[in-house]
Design a protein around this motif. Structure first.
Motif, short mmCIF file in Angstrom:
data_model
loop_
_atom_site.label_atom_id
_atom_site.label_comp_id
_atom_site.label_asym_id
_atom_site.label_seq_id
_atom_site.Cartn_x
_atom_site.Cartn_y
_atom_site.Cartn_z
N GLY A 138 0.66 -1.18 -0.07
CA GLY A 138 0.05 0.24 0.25
C GLY A 138 1.17 1.11 0.06
N LEU A 139 1.90 1.06 0.71
CA LEU A 139 2.77 1.86 0.77
C LEU A 139 3.42 2.35 -0.11
CD1 LEU A 139 5.04 2.25 4.30
CD2 LEU A 139 2.83 3.37 3.87
N GLN A 140 3.83 1.32 -0.95
CA GLN A 140 4.62 1.50 -2.23
C GLN A 140 3.60 2.06 -3.62
OE1 GLN A 140 5.52 -2.10 -4.74
NE2 GLN A 140 7.31 -1.50 -4.43
N ARG A 141 2.08 2.08 -2.85
CA ARG A 141 1.06 1.78 -4.32
C ARG A 141 0.51 3.72 -4.18
NH1 ARG A 141 -1.34 1.12 -8.97
NH2 ARG A 141 -3.13 1.59 -8.70
N LEU A 142 1.13 4.32 -3.52
CA LEU A 142 0.84 5.45 -2.32
C LEU A 142 2.32 6.07 -3.12
CD1 LEU A 142 -0.92 4.96 1.20
CD2 LEU A 142 -1.70 5.56 -1.18
N LYS A 143 3.18 5.81 -3.50
CA LYS A 143 4.08 6.93 -4.06
C LYS A 143 5.10 7.33 -3.04
CE LYS A 143 2.29 6.19 -8.17
NZ LYS A 143 3.44 4.44 -8.97
N LEU A 144 5.39 6.21 -2.27
CA LEU A 144 6.49 6.83 -0.78
C LEU A 144 7.19 6.40 -1.62
CD1 LEU A 144 5.86 7.10 2.61
CD2 LEU A 144 6.74 5.04 2.70
N PRO A 145 8.99 7.64 -0.92
CA PRO A 145 9.59 6.79 -2.03
C PRO A 145 10.39 5.27 -1.68
CG PRO A 145 9.97 8.95 -0.41
CD PRO A 145 8.19 7.78 -0.43
#
Length: 253
Positions: A138-145
């Motif tokens: 989910g963090l990856q999907r939200l474009k977190l570095p």
């Protein structure tokens, strides 16, 4: 991100909240916490409504009240800090049950307790309905570095590895009759900590070499591309939207 990784806060289930894509739940939780923090502390009724909203989410997610309350104990240090605030804060004093308390300190304690408890409860509900692997996706999907996501992933995975290594070293010490009883045993514990650091560092190097030999070039491959429909976004954002209405009323009334 590799295989699934269960954690103690997660409660397996098939509720509508469990099935929501992880990035929608992360966004909803973050927005809810922002709204709660933005609410004026004088609007005490608003925090009661927030608690009802979270209770509705817990019911919808089939998370028992006992499960939720037990995990709220993590905020005990903040509760202790809040209890001390009326005694140490400056400003106009009021007398309650024979005690001289700071009015500003009482408001500050209420602010910390109410907002902190609601934020922790929302986070516990998120963790109870989302596996760690899904949270990372989910963090990856939200474009977190990507680098931060990778650091979080390795931290979670090797936290358990290091904990298990510590357990084996403790069993080895106890099997040889060692039992730490005082300062004179600190030397043995310090040597154990040094050995644990060296073993962890060596394992990290071996894992890195294994990853490079398999083509790792600074980015983890995306194994599961999680998407969300408009209906799922609307479902997830129901909580922060309802909280936003309460917050606006709290400022207006």
């Amino acid at each position: 991100m590799g295989a699934g990784h269960a954690h103690r806060l997660y409660r397996h289930g098939h509720s509508p909240v469990h099935t929501l894509p992880p990035h929608t739940k992360l966004a909803a939780t973050f927005l809810f916490v922002v709204v709660v923090v933005s609410t004026p502390r004088e609007a005490m009724w608003a925090f009661a409504v927030y608690a009802v909203l979270l209770a509705a989410v817990a019911f919808h997610a089939r998370v028992p009240a006992g499960f939720l309350l037990a995990r709220l104990l993590i905020e005990v240090p903040f509760v202790a800090f809040a209890v001390l605030m009326p005694f140490v804060a400056e400003g106009e004093r009021v007398h309650v049950l024979g005690l001289s308390l700071s009015e500003n300190g009482l408001w500050g304690a209420w602010n910390v307790l109410a907002k902190g408890t609601l934020g922790v409860a929302a986070s516990v509900l998120l963790a109870a309905t989302t596996e760690l692997r899904e949270l990372l996706l989910g963090l990856q999907r939200l474009k977190l570095p990507p680098l931060l996501v990778q650091i979080a992933s390795f931290m979670i995975r090797y936290g358990d590895v290091i904990t298990d290594e510590m357990r084996r070293m403790r069993i080895a010490r106890e099997s040889r009759g060692f039992e730490a009883r005082g300062v004179r045993h600190w030397g043995v514990l310090a040597k154990s900590a040094g050995a644990l650091f060296i073993r962890s560092y060596e394992r990290g190097e071996r894992v890195h070499l294994a990853m490079v030999s398999r083509g790792y070039a600074g980015a983890m491959p995306v194994i599961d591309e999680s998407t969300a429909s408009g209906a799922q976004w609307r479902h997830a954002l129901t909580l922060p939207c309802a909280a936003l209405v309460v917050c606006l009323l709290g400022w207006a009334l």
